[in-house]
Scaffold this motif. Structure first.
Motif, short mmCIF file in Angstrom:
data_model
loop_
_atom_site.label_atom_id
_atom_site.label_comp_id
_atom_site.label_asym_id
_atom_site.label_seq_id
_atom_site.Cartn_x
_atom_site.Cartn_y
_atom_site.Cartn_z
N PRO A 180 28.23 3.44 9.64
CA PRO A 180 28.77 3.35 11.00
C PRO A 180 28.80 4.73 11.67
O PRO A 180 29.04 5.76 11.03
N ILE A 181 28.54 4.75 12.97
CA ILE A 181 28.60 5.98 13.73
C ILE A 181 29.38 5.73 15.03
O ILE A 181 29.64 4.60 15.40
N ARG A 182 29.74 6.82 15.68
CA ARG A 182 30.41 6.75 16.97
C ARG A 182 29.39 7.11 18.05
O ARG A 182 28.79 8.18 17.99
N VAL A 183 29.22 6.20 19.01
CA VAL A 183 28.18 6.38 20.03
C VAL A 183 28.79 6.26 21.42
O VAL A 183 29.59 5.36 21.68
N LEU A 184 28.39 7.16 22.29
CA LEU A 184 28.74 7.09 23.71
C LEU A 184 27.46 6.83 24.48
O LEU A 184 26.55 7.67 24.49
N HIS A 185 27.37 5.65 25.10
CA HIS A 185 26.21 5.28 25.90
C HIS A 185 26.53 5.55 27.37
O HIS A 185 27.48 4.97 27.92
N LEU A 186 25.75 6.38 28.00
CA LEU A 186 25.91 6.67 29.42
C LEU A 186 24.84 5.89 30.17
O LEU A 186 23.66 6.23 30.14
N GLN B 244 31.20 3.15 22.90
CA GLN B 244 31.71 3.06 24.27
C GLN B 244 30.54 3.18 25.22
O GLN B 244 29.63 4.00 25.02
N VAL B 245 30.54 2.34 26.24
CA VAL B 245 29.46 2.31 27.23
C VAL B 245 30.05 2.61 28.61
O VAL B 245 31.07 2.03 29.00
N ALA B 246 29.41 3.50 29.33
CA ALA B 246 29.78 3.77 30.73
C ALA B 246 28.77 3.06 31.62
O ALA B 246 27.58 3.37 31.59
N ALA C 266 22.11 9.20 26.93
CA ALA C 266 22.12 9.17 28.39
C ALA C 266 20.90 8.40 28.88
O ALA C 266 19.76 8.84 28.71
N ASP C 267 21.14 7.24 29.45
CA ASP C 267 20.09 6.40 30.03
C ASP C 267 20.57 6.03 31.42
O ASP C 267 20.79 4.86 31.74
N VAL C 268 20.73 7.05 32.24
CA VAL C 268 21.43 6.92 33.52
C VAL C 268 20.41 6.96 34.65
O VAL C 268 19.74 7.97 34.86
N PHE C 269 20.30 5.84 35.38
CA PHE C 269 19.37 5.77 36.49
C PHE C 269 20.06 5.18 37.72
O PHE C 269 20.86 4.25 37.60
N SER C 270 19.75 5.74 38.87
CA SER C 270 20.13 5.15 40.14
C SER C 270 18.85 4.53 40.70
O SER C 270 17.97 5.24 41.19
#
Length: 300
Positions: free
Chosen positions: A86-92, A113-115, A161-165
């Protein structure tokens, strides 16, 4: 391509049932979302936002990553720790939560956690493409950078970071300050990875590499050779860390993929920047818009 949008619209939906059969669409907080069935996989769908492909999900097999850029991000999930740990992941950037699903399936008990700025999109995705209750995936309806700013120091093993506008990476998620926030969030040995898009002279990609090199001693880039030669517009994956990157294994996995890919690192990557300026909050710009008709047949 991943996304994070600022504009707001009134939500409406053509369906509230889990996705089956034909295409579904909904106007969410930030644009028109579509779920397009995969002709080759009965329980798989592509998520499009305003016509731009964002995610591909196979409900029958969450380990299947249909998009080239998602498979490359999947390699980094695989290499984040020993297999199955298991790992700790922050998805942006959330989209259809493809990488969060993949992580949960390949690394049970991972905390994620997902933003995702678009709350209506998240609600629709959860209804149409349900998540198993046992998966520890928490989605916050907030701007990616705002969530990163509040992330616990040294509390994350992997920041994605997979952040797109729309089809562009927003300027406030491309800067030296943003990279420093990601660095702060990483636990010892943790890694930061980002999906970006560029073409032509690759001015944006060169600046992004220079920006990460100003924060992290170890940086690598993965992309289609045709994109690196400026022959077509496409995705590039960046990965950065304060410890050595698994370049040999990353290269092997990239070479074994059905899509052509190349890993750049070290002197070659430093030369790739070509003296490009570091992006800062004061002068950053979003990634370039894709050429017309880039997504003409996306997901269909």
């Amino acid at each position: 391509m991943g996304r994070d949008r600022a504009a707001r619209r009134q939500p409406s939906s053509t369906s509230d049932a889990p996705a089956t059969g034909g295409a579904r669409s909904r106007t969410t907080d930030t644009g028109l979302a579509e779920l397009v069935p995969d002709r080759d996989r009965p329980q798989a769908f592509s998520l499009l936002l305003d016509g731009a492909p964002q995610s591909h999900v196979d409900l029958a097999d969450p380990t299947h990553l249909g998009f080239e850029y998602q498979r490359r991000l999947g390699h980094l999930v695989d290499l984040a720790a020993e297999p199955g740990k298991p790992i700790r992941v922050l998805h942006l950037g959330g989209g259809a939560l493809t990488l969060a699903r993949y992580t949960a399936a390949t690394r049970p008990r991972s905390r994620q956690q997902v933003a995702e700025l678009d709350g209506a999109l998240t609600e629709w995705v959860r209804a149409e493409l349900p998540l198993p209750a046992a998966w520890q995936i928490k989605v916050r309806g907030a701007d990616a950078r705002a969530v990163l700013e509040r992330a616990p120091e040294a509390g994350t093993d992997l920041v994605i970071a997979d952040v797109f506008s729309g089809a562009r990476v927003p300027a406030h998620c491309t800067t030296l300050e943003f990279a420093a926030l990601a660095s702060r969030a990483l636990a010892p040995g943790g890694r930061y990875t980002a999906n970006i898009a560029d073409g032509g002279s690759l001015a944006f990609a060169r600046s992004q590499v220079a920006t990460l090199l100003a924060v992290f001693p170890e940086v690598a880039l993965i992309a289609d050779p045709a994109v690196l030669r400026g022959k077509r517009f496409g995705n590039l994956i960046l990965v950065a860390a304060h410890t050595s990157l698994p370049i040999a294994e990353l290269t092997r996995r990239t070479a074994s993929d059905s899509a052509l890919g190349r890993v750049e690192h070290g002197r070659e990557l430093a030369a790739f920047t070509g003296g490009a300026a570091v992006a800062t909050d004061e002068r950053a710009a979003p990634s370039p818009a894709p050429p017309p008709d880039t997504f003409r047949h996306a997901g269909r």
